[in-house]
Design a protein around this motif. Structure first.
Motif, mmCIF file in Angstrom:
data_model
loop_
_atom_site.group_PDB
_atom_site.id
_atom_site.type_symbol
_atom_site.label_atom_id
_atom_site.label_comp_id
_atom_site.label_asym_id
_atom_site.label_seq_id
_atom_site.Cartn_x
_atom_site.Cartn_y
_atom_site.Cartn_z
ATOM 1 N N LEU A 103 -30.309 -7.544 5.606
ATOM 2 C CA LEU A 103 -29.128 -7.970 6.483
ATOM 3 C C LEU A 103 -29.509 -8.321 7.806
ATOM 4 N N LEU A 104 -30.155 -7.798 8.653
ATOM 5 C CA LEU A 104 -30.434 -8.348 9.617
ATOM 6 C C LEU A 104 -31.678 -9.172 9.779
ATOM 7 N N GLY A 105 -32.380 -9.516 8.568
ATOM 8 C CA GLY A 105 -33.395 -10.481 8.410
ATOM 9 C C GLY A 105 -32.874 -11.811 7.641
ATOM 10 N N HIS A 106 -31.225 -11.657 7.497
ATOM 11 C CA HIS A 106 -30.538 -12.949 6.902
ATOM 12 C C HIS A 106 -30.810 -14.085 7.860
ATOM 13 N N THR A 107 -31.286 -15.187 6.845
ATOM 14 C CA THR A 107 -31.719 -16.592 7.702
ATOM 15 C C THR A 107 -30.406 -17.145 8.346
ATOM 16 N N ALA A 108 -28.924 -16.550 8.379
ATOM 17 C CA ALA A 108 -28.121 -17.085 9.196
ATOM 18 C C ALA A 108 -27.984 -16.247 10.462
ATOM 19 N N ILE A 109 -28.912 -15.485 10.553
ATOM 20 C CA ILE A 109 -29.070 -14.830 12.169
ATOM 21 C C ILE A 109 -30.222 -15.715 12.578
ATOM 22 N N PRO A 110 -30.070 -16.258 13.813
ATOM 23 C CA PRO A 110 -31.187 -16.842 14.422
ATOM 24 C C PRO A 110 -32.251 -16.065 14.857
ATOM 25 N N HIS A 111 -33.444 -16.896 14.980
ATOM 26 C CA HIS A 111 -34.694 -16.108 15.139
ATOM 27 C C HIS A 111 -34.587 -15.372 16.542
ATOM 28 N N LYS A 112 -34.029 -16.187 17.550
ATOM 29 C CA LYS A 112 -33.984 -15.509 19.003
ATOM 30 C C LYS A 112 -33.201 -14.372 18.997
ATOM 31 N N VAL A 113 -31.989 -14.200 18.133
ATOM 32 C CA VAL A 113 -31.385 -12.789 18.345
ATOM 33 C C VAL A 113 -32.271 -11.696 17.695
ATOM 34 N N LYS A 114 -33.016 -11.833 16.499
ATOM 35 C CA LYS A 114 -33.776 -10.950 15.892
ATOM 36 C C LYS A 114 -34.659 -10.489 16.898
ATOM 37 N N LEU A 115 -35.467 -11.578 17.696
ATOM 38 C CA LEU A 115 -36.503 -11.142 18.658
ATOM 39 C C LEU A 115 -35.789 -10.549 19.876
ATOM 40 N N ALA A 116 -34.460 -10.729 20.324
ATOM 41 C CA ALA A 116 -34.078 -10.035 21.438
ATOM 42 C C ALA A 116 -33.616 -8.734 21.094
ATOM 43 N N LEU A 117 -32.971 -8.508 19.738
ATOM 44 C CA LEU A 117 -32.688 -7.230 19.183
ATOM 45 C C LEU A 117 -34.012 -6.098 19.040
ATOM 46 N N GLY A 118 -35.052 -6.747 18.815
ATOM 47 C CA GLY A 118 -36.529 -6.369 18.573
ATOM 48 C C GLY A 118 -36.791 -5.735 20.070
ATOM 49 N N VAL A 119 -36.774 -6.558 21.082
ATOM 50 C CA VAL A 119 -37.075 -6.298 22.313
ATOM 51 C C VAL A 119 -36.248 -5.293 22.991
ATOM 52 N N PHE A 120 -34.846 -5.280 22.543
ATOM 53 C CA PHE A 120 -33.879 -4.275 23.194
ATOM 54 C C PHE A 120 -34.121 -2.693 22.375
ATOM 55 N N LEU A 121 -34.214 -2.927 21.155
ATOM 56 C CA LEU A 121 -34.589 -1.547 20.485
ATOM 57 C C LEU A 121 -36.000 -0.947 21.025
ATOM 58 N N THR A 122 -37.017 -2.007 21.240
ATOM 59 C CA THR A 122 -38.454 -1.328 21.779
ATOM 60 C C THR A 122 -38.320 -0.609 23.201
ATOM 61 N N VAL A 123 -37.634 -1.228 24.177
ATOM 62 C CA VAL A 123 -37.324 -0.713 25.344
ATOM 63 C C VAL A 123 -36.431 0.713 25.226
ATOM 64 N N LEU A 124 -35.583 0.698 24.182
ATOM 65 C CA LEU A 124 -34.766 1.899 24.206
ATOM 66 C C LEU A 124 -35.964 3.018 23.443
ATOM 67 N N ILE A 125 -36.724 2.964 22.763
ATOM 68 C CA ILE A 125 -37.299 3.964 22.041
ATOM 69 C C ILE A 125 -38.969 4.176 22.727
ATOM 70 N N ALA A 126 -39.167 3.036 23.435
ATOM 71 C CA ALA A 126 -40.568 3.308 23.985
ATOM 72 C C ALA A 126 -40.885 4.630 24.847
ATOM 73 N N PRO A 127 -39.855 5.087 25.442
ATOM 74 C CA PRO A 127 -40.261 6.325 26.201
ATOM 75 C C PRO A 127 -39.941 7.532 25.486
ATOM 76 N N LEU A 128 -39.475 7.281 24.384
ATOM 77 C CA LEU A 128 -39.450 8.645 23.453
ATOM 78 C C LEU A 128 -40.621 8.804 22.513
#
Length: 264
Positions: free
Chosen positions: A32-57
């Motif tokens: 789903l999230l890896g679909h080619t219709a989703i730009p790579h920049k969006v995937k990268l931004a989502l990865g950074v966002f999720l990492t920032v959220l869970i890194a302190p935990l």
């Protein structure tokens, strides 16, 4: 002014870079999230966002230099974990794609293909139709939230730099790939059996009454009956997908537990 040492800077980078590679690898490999219709920049931004959220935990991160051979090995390990989870979910979606291929070929729509950028090859139009419905049902069942929860839970089951990955888990995942054929054929079996009986009856009719133009009415009749049978199949398609998604989630838990088993 804020003063910090190079050791503190390295610890901050390490606490971000390890989970980032695991999460981003999953986002790239997931159906789903890896679909080619989703730009790579969006995937990268989502990865950074999720990492920032869970890194302190996260549990304590091992003090391994990022730019080292040990750090490179740890990056590859995190990517393998994320890709494994994404591939497991992609196998679940491939079940529906395989069923669509079987149904389309039996209905005589083997020539009606189109290029699918998500798999990098052409697929039968029935397969794409069922795949899109599966994506929508996956969102309706909140499957994307369940998968994200499983991904975040991997940091507890497989802590960063904890135990080496068990190679036996990859064999387990390869064996699970057999469900693509078995479960896909089980889904398509009612339509295949009905269309096969209809083709058999038309063959007998053609032998008993050669003057009838069976070949002229064979394709439209097969196509019409196939579409009607697909409408009937849709009444039970939702419960089937619910069981399919649940079995996929359960297998991800089993695979993660197998990856964390210590080798004797």
């Amino acid at each position: 002014m804020f003063d910090f040492t190079s050791v503190q800077m390295q610890a901050w980078v390490a606490s971000f870079i390890w989970p980032f590679f695991r999460i981003t690898a999953f986002l790239v490999a997931s159906p789903l999230l890896g679909h080619t219709a989703i730009p790579h920049k969006v995937k990268l931004a989502l990865g950074v966002f999720l990492t920032v959220l869970i890194a302190p935990l996260l549990p304590p991160i091992p003090s391994i230099p990022v730019f080292s051979m040990a750090g490179l090995g740890l990056i590859i390990e995190q990517m393998l974990i994320g890709i494994a989870i994404g591939l497991c979910m992609r196998m679940v979606f491939s079940v529906v794609q395989a069923a669509g291929e079987f149904i389309g070929m039996q209905m005589g729509l083997g020539f009606a293909t189109s290029y699918s950028p998500d798999i990098g090859s052409s697929s039968v139009i029935i397969s794409k139709f069922l795949y899109q419905i599966t994506l929508l049902m996956f969102l309706a069942f909140s499957g994307h939230l369940v998968v994200m929860e499983l991904l975040l839970d991997t940091f507890r089951i497989l802590p960063i730099g904890g135990v080496p990955l068990n190679p036996g888990a990859w064999k387990l995942m390869a064996l699970y790939a057999g469900t693509i054929f078995s479960t896909g054929l089980l889904l398509a079996l009612p339509l295949i059996a009905a269309l096969l009986l209809m083709n058999l009856a038309m063959g007998i009719l053609n032998r008993s009454a050669p003057q009838l133009t069976v070949f002229a009415i064979g394709f439209p009749l097969t196509l019409t009956v196939g579409l009607v049978l697909m409408m009937v199949m849709m009444t039970s398609f939702g419960p089937f997908l619910e069981r399919l998604f649940f079995s996929g989630f359960e297998f991800i838990k089993v695979m993660l537990a197998a990856l964390g088993e210590k080798r004797v």
